[in-house]
Motif scaffolding. Structure first.
Motif, short mmCIF file in Angstrom:
data_model
loop_
_atom_site.label_atom_id
_atom_site.label_comp_id
_atom_site.label_asym_id
_atom_site.label_seq_id
_atom_site.Cartn_x
_atom_site.Cartn_y
_atom_site.Cartn_z
N TYR A 1 14.85 36.27 19.93
CA TYR A 1 13.83 35.38 20.45
C TYR A 1 13.49 34.27 19.46
O TYR A 1 13.22 33.12 19.85
CB TYR A 1 12.57 36.16 20.81
N THR B 1 13.72 40.68 18.71
CA THR B 1 12.83 39.69 18.10
C THR B 1 13.63 38.63 17.36
O THR B 1 13.32 37.44 17.43
CB THR B 1 11.84 40.37 17.14
N ILE C 1 6.68 33.54 19.30
CA ILE C 1 6.70 34.49 18.20
C ILE C 1 5.69 34.02 17.16
O ILE C 1 5.58 32.82 16.88
CB ILE C 1 8.11 34.57 17.55
N THR D 1 5.93 36.47 11.80
CA THR D 1 7.18 37.12 12.17
C THR D 1 8.35 36.15 12.09
O THR D 1 9.44 36.49 11.62
CB THR D 1 7.07 37.70 13.60
N VAL E 1 12.00 43.93 11.80
CA VAL E 1 11.64 43.68 13.20
C VAL E 1 12.77 44.19 14.08
O VAL E 1 13.81 44.65 13.60
CB VAL E 1 11.42 42.16 13.46
#
Length: 333
Positions: free
Chosen positions: A26, A23, A34, A38, A19
């Protein structure tokens, strides 16, 4: 250079998880939603790499301190065990979100609140031992950090407040004793009343209303910590055979036993007490638990929602009361 020889970074985590680096950020900050898939990829990569983000760098980037302040007294009416249950859960919840806990003595009052908030020492504040007329309620709305009250001040407009439902707890306990025309409440002592702790009048008002509706008289006996046993002996000598206990449960039970009486056989005894405190006797006590750990967990969940900007509105939240019936109440005839 081998992985063991250098510091693992969020870039490494992103590469292993497949990723972007943003990301990863986050997922760790919770600032954006999310997907579960993920999130799991990132968390697995973090565990695989044993990644530990630099707290100073993260705080600088987010303009956060990664600290939760907890204003609490060291001479609480809850006692050391009661306070520890709250603090353990608050600390655990904070560490799960990579925050530390800063303890602020309640004796500092409003000034302590202003100091930690105005000095940028914390991201949020948890206030315990809330008073009915709590001066901290008057300034909490103007603080730059979210503030969570564990208790209900009378002036609760615009605040975030959570607590155990003492009112319903009182109703449940009195309802267990309505076979008796008179019930003795061995209640909080003068120190709790004088400190105007919010849950004391809340509990008493609900107990009085429930008893009145059932035609039961309540005799209130505030327990003084230096003469609990003597007070219990006097109550029993006066013929009382229905006891509702809100504090000093172990000492009350031992005084009853020393008087040659057995709860559930010779008298009815119920208590406002945690399960651990209520079950450590030859006759386990029918009790309503204040659920200190549940209160703490829910308070911290709400607090982090405020920090993340996902919480809606203000108001009061109550942790429901329930009663655990054990052997300390005589069977109905």
């Amino acid at each position: 250079m081998s992985r063991a020889a250098r510091t693992v970074t969020s870039k490494d985590v992103a590469r292993v998880a497949g990723v972007s680096q943003s990301t990863v950020s986050y997922v760790m900050s919770g600032k954006r939603p999310i997907s579960e898939k993920t999130r799991r990829l990132v968390e697995d990569a973090i565990e695989q790499l044993t990644y530990r983000p630099n707290a100073g760098a993260r705080a600088l980037a987010s303009q956060r301190t990664q600290v939760i302040a907890v204003a609490m007294p060291f001479d609480s009416a809850l006692g050391a065990a009661g306070l520890m249950a709250f603090i353990e859960e608050i600390t655990l919840a904070a560490r799960q979100r990579d925050h530390d806990v800063l303890l602020v003595t309640a004796a500092e009052g409003v000034e302590g609140l202003r100091r930690v908030a105005g000095g940028a020492l914390c991201d949020a504040i948890v206030l315990m031992e809330v008073r009915t007329d709590d001066p901290r309620a008057r300034i909490a709305r103007d603080l730059r950090v979210p503030t969570m009250f564990v208790g209900f001040p009378a002036d609760d407009q615009g605040l975030h407040c959570i607590d155990f439902d003492f009112e319903d707890g009182a109703r449940l306990l009195v309802a267990e004793l309505t076979r008796n025309r008179r019930v003795t409440v061995l209640g909080w002592g003068p120190e709790a009343v004088e400190r105007d702790l919010n849950y004391v009048p809340r509990f008493r008002a609900a107990a009085e209303a429930t008893a009145a509706a059932a035609g039961v008289e309540l005799d209130w006996v505030p327990l003084h910590r230096d003469r609990v046993e003597r007070q219990v002996r006097d109550v029993l000598a006066g013929g009382s055979r229905a006891l509702l206990v809100t504090t000093h449960l172990a000492r009350v039970v031992h005084a009853v036993q020393d008087a040659g009486l057995r709860p559930g056989t010779d008298l009815d005894l119920v208590a406002l007490a945690t399960d651990a405190d209520a079950t450590g006797f030859p006759v386990p006590v029918t009790a309503v638990s204040q659920h200190p750990r549940d209160v703490s967990r829910q308070a911290m969940t709400w607090l982090f929602e405020l920090l993340d900007g996902t919480a809606a509105g203000t108001g009061l939240r109550r942790v429901p009361a329930s009663i655990a019936r054990r052997g300390s109440v005589r069977p109905a005839p």
